[in-house]
Design a protein around this motif. Structure first.
Motif, PDB file in Angstrom:
ATOM      1  N   LEU A 137       0.753  -1.172   0.117  1.00  0.00           N
ATOM      2  CA  LEU A 137       0.056   0.002  -0.114  1.00  0.00           C
ATOM      3  C   LEU A 137       1.021   1.353   0.023  1.00  0.00           C
ATOM      4  N   THR A 138       0.326   2.308  -0.642  1.00  0.00           N
ATOM      5  CA  THR A 138       1.011   3.695  -0.636  1.00  0.00           C
ATOM      6  C   THR A 138      -0.102   4.636   0.064  1.00  0.00           C
ATOM      7  N   ASP A 139       0.595   5.479   0.889  1.00  0.00           N
ATOM      8  CA  ASP A 139      -0.241   6.616   1.302  1.00  0.00           C
ATOM      9  C   ASP A 139       0.353   7.884   0.630  1.00  0.00           C
ATOM     10  N   PHE A 140      -0.579   8.876   0.370  1.00  0.00           N
ATOM     11  CA  PHE A 140      -0.233  10.089  -0.333  1.00  0.00           C
ATOM     12  C   PHE A 140      -0.519  11.042   0.487  1.00  0.00           C
ATOM     13  N   ARG A 141       0.102  12.379   0.328  1.00  0.00           N
ATOM     14  CA  ARG A 141      -0.469  13.583   0.800  1.00  0.00           C
ATOM     15  C   ARG A 141      -0.508  14.688  -0.314  1.00  0.00           C
ATOM     16  N   ILE A 142      -1.468  15.234  -0.715  1.00  0.00           N
ATOM     17  CA  ILE A 142      -1.776  16.143  -1.796  1.00  0.00           C
ATOM     18  C   ILE A 142      -1.699  17.485  -1.557  1.00  0.00           C
ATOM     19  N   ARG A 146      -1.680  23.217  -5.298  1.00  0.00           N
ATOM     20  CA  ARG A 146      -0.736  22.927  -6.380  1.00  0.00           C
ATOM     21  C   ARG A 146      -1.211  21.820  -7.272  1.00  0.00           C
ATOM     22  N   ALA A 147      -1.743  20.850  -6.688  1.00  0.00           N
ATOM     23  CA  ALA A 147      -2.573  19.797  -7.722  1.00  0.00           C
ATOM     24  C   ALA A 147      -3.576  20.420  -8.749  1.00  0.00           C
ATOM     25  N   MET A 148      -4.154  21.659  -8.575  1.00  0.00           N
ATOM     26  CA  MET A 148      -5.190  22.034  -9.548  1.00  0.00           C
ATOM     27  C   MET A 148      -4.481  23.131 -10.313  1.00  0.00           C
ATOM     28  N   ARG A 149      -3.221  23.325 -10.247  1.00  0.00           N
ATOM     29  CA  ARG A 149      -2.533  24.211 -11.208  1.00  0.00           C
ATOM     30  C   ARG A 149      -2.242  23.600 -12.536  1.00  0.00           C
ATOM     31  N   LEU A 289      -2.927  12.318 -12.431  1.00  0.00           N
ATOM     32  CA  LEU A 289      -4.232  12.628 -12.653  1.00  0.00           C
ATOM     33  C   LEU A 289      -4.575  14.097 -12.154  1.00  0.00           C
ATOM     34  N   VAL A 290      -3.692  14.684 -11.410  1.00  0.00           N
ATOM     35  CA  VAL A 290      -3.811  15.975 -11.162  1.00  0.00           C
ATOM     36  C   VAL A 290      -2.863  17.019 -12.166  1.00  0.00           C
ATOM     37  N   GLY A 291      -2.944  18.555 -11.926  1.00  0.00           N
ATOM     38  CA  GLY A 291      -2.016  19.184 -12.804  1.00  0.00           C
ATOM     39  C   GLY A 291      -0.566  19.245 -12.685  1.00  0.00           C
ATOM     40  N   ASP A 292      -0.250  18.898 -11.332  1.00  0.00           N
ATOM     41  CA  ASP A 292       1.153  18.810 -11.020  1.00  0.00           C
ATOM     42  C   ASP A 292       1.473  17.627 -10.191  1.00  0.00           C
ATOM     43  N   ALA A 293       2.116  16.548 -10.883  1.00  0.00           N
ATOM     44  CA  ALA A 293       2.279  15.023 -10.359  1.00  0.00           C
ATOM     45  C   ALA A 293       3.169  15.447  -8.903  1.00  0.00           C
ATOM     46  N   ARG A 294       4.064  16.432  -8.817  1.00  0.00           N
ATOM     47  CA  ARG A 294       4.679  16.448  -7.510  1.00  0.00           C
ATOM     48  C   ARG A 294       3.949  17.120  -6.323  1.00  0.00           C
ATOM     49  N   ALA A 295       2.647  17.291  -6.689  1.00  0.00           N
ATOM     50  CA  ALA A 295       1.805  17.609  -5.609  1.00  0.00           C
ATOM     51  C   ALA A 295       1.358  16.468  -4.790  1.00  0.00           C
ATOM     52  N   ALA A 296       1.339  15.300  -5.259  1.00  0.00           N
ATOM     53  CA  ALA A 296       1.149  14.086  -4.651  1.00  0.00           C
ATOM     54  C   ALA A 296       2.185  13.458  -4.020  1.00  0.00           C
ATOM     55  N   VAL A 297       2.715  13.505  -2.756  1.00  0.00           N
ATOM     56  CA  VAL A 297       3.842  13.067  -2.379  1.00  0.00           C
ATOM     57  C   VAL A 297       3.701  11.795  -1.702  1.00  0.00           C
ATOM     58  N   THR A 298       4.463  10.676  -1.642  1.00  0.00           N
ATOM     59  CA  THR A 298       4.283   9.607  -1.133  1.00  0.00           C
ATOM     60  C   THR A 298       4.941   9.849   0.223  1.00  0.00           C
ATOM     61  N   THR A 299       3.989   9.383   1.282  1.00  0.00           N
ATOM     62  CA  THR A 299       4.467   9.398   2.685  1.00  0.00           C
ATOM     63  C   THR A 299       4.696   8.010   3.318  1.00  0.00           C
TER      64      THR A 299
END
Length: 415
Positions: A137-142, A146-149, A289-299
């Protein structure tokens, strides 16, 4: 004083003792309320629920039940699920788990189950019982802003829409949606009715921190429910600016359109600056799936579903294979449950597997085969780690060609 291992009885005192021991092991509320005992009676199979008792007090718990694991290709494989494993701090290192799990694994085998399964709370425990990590499993923090840019995302392009829902509708639509997804996503397991009761608050364990979620559904153009999300949010402000956190409880999507629309919906909610998305697939589409892939950080990225082979021919013939291949596996199993040498002949049109006297291509412990089964682990990696032996040059690479899946296994549930 000796510790007795026995089946749980249905009377109030036994169930309360077992609940209390389980709760202590999970750092929950030490005392059960009436609704907790009612829920336990509803979900427990008393012919497969064990406790270790000393002087009238339950000091260890264990249960098992039937469910299914989806294999690569979509076949559902019968599995005996191990759950509620606890040992009280006063009785650690006394062999109580061994006394409960080993006889139960033999019963699983005799009942004809191809595999056993569990969610491992701690990594070092279950390998010695023949289980191997099969899905992660992977946990993300978005960062929602930034994701919507560079701008607001477009709406769904397939005529679908996101609608708000209530708990009653989720209890009705959710199980059906999950079942559709389970039939195509390898690693998914059967989700019992009690799971939906917890998500929607029909059952709230004593001492738990349940908070009523918001619910949203994705409806395809024809009105079919193709996606669902349950989430909670904390409204906070910092220096006159919104600084809220949104926590995803569950997000299911049957189609890529539903998945995209639900993530865009969550990241577009006013006053939300961070979206916490736990229990996603290791190769989840979310960052792209979001505008900036770096906005979704793997925690976090951790092992989750573990499998234990019991009937090697049954488990290997149940799944699909992307290419033609032939492999002789010499499976070592100290418990003797999956021990043997087996010839696997497989391809896109099906597979056969039977005991053989042919020379082995790979020699491996049962736990390694459990880890390879869902196509998530690599035989080449395990060979490099010394966790299997390559008896024929190139056999590990051949095994990967045969066993690996195009997408990683995913089991979002705890059982």
């Amino acid at each position: 004083m000796s510790v007795e291992i026995r089946l749980l009885e249905m009377d109030d005192d036994d169930v309360a003792q077992w609940w209390q021991a389980r709760s202590i092991g999970y750092l929950g509320a030490p005392t059960a309320e009436a609704h907790d005992l009612e829920y336990m009676r509803e979900i427990l199979d008393f012919s497969r629920t064990w406790g270790a008792f000393e002087d009238g007090r339950c000091v260890a718990t264990y249960r098992s039940f039937d469910h299914e694991v989806t294999a690569p290709g979509g076949a559902t494989v019968p599995s005996s699920a191990v759950s509620a494993v606890t040992v009280s701090p006063t009785h650690r290192r006394q062999g109580l788990l061994t006394r409960m799990i080993e006889p139960d694994l033999r019963r699983f085998k005799e009942a004809g189950n191809p595999v056993a399964s569990l969610i491992a709370a701690e990594y070092p425990i279950y390998g010695r019982y023949g289980f191997g990590p099969a899905a992660w499993l992977t946990d993300f923090r978005i960062d929602a802003m930034r994701a919507m840019r560079p701008g607001p995302p477009p709406g769904p392009q397939d005529g679908g829409r996101v609608v708000l829902a209530d708990a009653q509708r989720v209890r009705k639509e959710g199980p059906w949606l999950h079942e559709r997804i389970r039939r195509k996503q390898h690693g998914f397991v059967t989700r019992p009715g009690g799971w939906w009761k917890k998500l929607t608050g029909s059952y709230q364990p004593t001492g738990g921190d349940w908070k009523e979620p918001y619910y949203a559904l994705y409806l395809a153009a024809d009105g079919t429910v193709d996606g669902m999300v349950a989430y909670t949010a904390v409204n906070a402000w910092n220096g006159g600016m919104p600084d809220g956190d949104l926590h995803v409880q569950d997000l299911l999507a049957y189609s890529p359109a539903a998945e995209r629309a639900l993530w865009h919906y969550l990241c577009s909610i006013d006053w939300v600056t961070r979206v916490h998305a736990p229990s996603r697939a290791p190769d989840d589409l979310l960052p792209l799936l979001v505008g900036d892939a770096r906005a979704a950080v793997t925690t976090a990225c951790v092992d989750h579903l573990w499998l234990r082979p019991l009937d090697v021919p049954a488990m290997l013939t149940a799944r699909s294979y992307p290419a033609e291949g032939r492999l002789v596996l010499d499976v070592r199993d100290e418990a003797g449950l999956a021990q043997g040498r087996f010839l696997l002949e497989a391809g896109p049109d099906g597979a056969s597997c039977a005991p053989t006297a042919l020379a082995a291509d790979l020699t491996l412990p049962a736990a390694a085969l459990g880890g390879l089964y869902l196509g998530d682990e690599s035989a080449v990696r395990l060979a490099a780690l010394g966790r299997l032996d390559e008896e024929r040059a190139g056999a590990a690479a051949a095994a990967d060609t045969l066993l690996r899946a195009s997408r990683r296994a995913w089991c979002p549930d705890i059982f």
